[in-house]
Design a protein around this motif. Structure first.
Motif, PDB file in Angstrom:
ATOM      1  N   ASP A  24       0.839  -1.188   0.000  1.00 50.15           N
ATOM      2  CA  ASP A  24       0.000   0.000   0.000  1.00 50.15           C
ATOM      3  C   ASP A  24       0.879   1.245   0.000  1.00 50.15           C
ATOM      4  N   ILE A  25       0.351   2.331  -0.535  1.00 49.43           N
ATOM      5  CA  ILE A  25       1.099   3.580  -0.599  1.00 49.43           C
ATOM      6  C   ILE A  25       0.876   4.387   0.675  1.00 49.43           C
ATOM      7  N   ASP A  26       1.943   4.785   1.315  1.00 44.47           N
ATOM      8  CA  ASP A  26       1.881   5.659   2.477  1.00 44.47           C
ATOM      9  C   ASP A  26       2.098   7.087   1.990  1.00 44.47           C
ATOM     10  N   TYR A  32       6.402  12.892  -3.471  1.00 47.16           N
ATOM     11  CA  TYR A  32       5.461  13.820  -4.104  1.00 47.16           C
ATOM     12  C   TYR A  32       4.400  14.166  -3.072  1.00 47.16           C
ATOM     13  N   ASP A  33       3.587  15.149  -3.379  1.00 46.40           N
ATOM     14  CA  ASP A  33       2.504  15.563  -2.486  1.00 46.40           C
ATOM     15  C   ASP A  33       1.211  15.673  -3.269  1.00 46.40           C
ATOM     16  N   VAL A  64      -3.090  15.949   1.280  1.00 49.64           N
ATOM     17  CA  VAL A  64      -3.934  14.760   1.451  1.00 49.64           C
ATOM     18  C   VAL A  64      -3.036  13.658   1.998  1.00 49.64           C
ATOM     19  N   THR A  65      -3.361  13.157   3.177  1.00 55.15           N
ATOM     20  CA  THR A  65      -2.499  12.176   3.831  1.00 55.15           C
ATOM     21  C   THR A  65      -3.114  10.784   3.878  1.00 55.15           C
ATOM     22  N   GLU A  66      -4.380  10.642   3.490  1.00 49.78           N
ATOM     23  CA  GLU A  66      -5.031   9.340   3.497  1.00 49.78           C
ATOM     24  C   GLU A  66      -5.821   9.153   2.212  1.00 49.78           C
TER      25      GLU A  66
END
Length: 210
Positions: A24-26, A32-33, A64-66
């Protein structure tokens, strides 16, 4: 290079060029953001952090963190093939010219062992994409030969990213159109089966997987 260098296509090469990424991508630990607007659904991808410089509706966009949707990260082979139409053989040729160019198709063929018709096809493709340039050199015995050389590395870096962002923009447009089609169906704007309506709306694109 593939195990059989005389093949005229590298599309079927199964050597471990890049391993598939399945984790999964954290989003808190990526180079990048992704920024989201605090007012609308607008989201922005940035390869470099922009601090307080990314705004929408006059407000600072927030990272966006999730992400609720899980995706499988692509490998480099997938990106080059889907975005630029370059399989591994195309990248082999491009790297060869970057390393030793300017080179003629015959010189590239001698170094890599691929069929010369394959070399010429991908040299033309790489020139069309903008990663290489072609020029003519006069032969000592008369006539001329086409040779290929890379563009400036910094220019290549910028132009390849711009090319990807254009592709990503077109992909994002398709995804948004698909979401709007589903939304209109739920709102009762269409009659009939959603599957038929959905793919009829995107006729000419990829068919759904069997």
């Amino acid at each position: 290079m593939s195990d059989n260098p005389k093949k005229t296509t590298g599309d079927q090469d199964t050597s471990p060029f890049v391993q598939e990424a399945e984790q999964d991508i954290d989003l808190t630990d990526r180079p990048y953001d992704v920024y989201g607007c605090q007012t609308c659904d607008n989201v922005i991808l940035s390869l470099h952090g922009c601090g307080e410089g990314m705004t929408c509706h006059g407000e600072e966009m927030v990272p966006v963190t999730e992400a609720k949707m899980e995706i499988q990260p692509p490998n480099l082979r997938d990106v080059l093939l889907n975005v630029f139409g370059l399989p591994k053989v195309g990248l082999d040729i491009c790297l060869c010219v970057i390393d030793d160019g300017p080179l003629s198709p015959d010189e590239v063929a001698q170094q890599l062992g691929y069929d010369e018709s394959t070399i010429r096809r991908y040299l033309n493709k790489l020139t069309e994409v903008g990663l290489l340039t072609k020029m003519q050199l006069n032969r000592e015995d008369g006539g001329f030969v086409n040779v290929y050389q890379p563009i400036d590395i910094e220019e290549m870096r910028r132009e390849s990213l711009i090319g990807f962002y254009l592709w990503a923009g077109e992909a994002a447009t398709l995804i948004e159109d698909a979401n709007l089609t589903k939304e209109d169906y739920v709102d009762g704007s269409y009659e009939g089966d959603l599957n038929e309506i959905f793919w009829e709306s995107f006729r000419g694109g990829d068919e759904p997987a069997e």
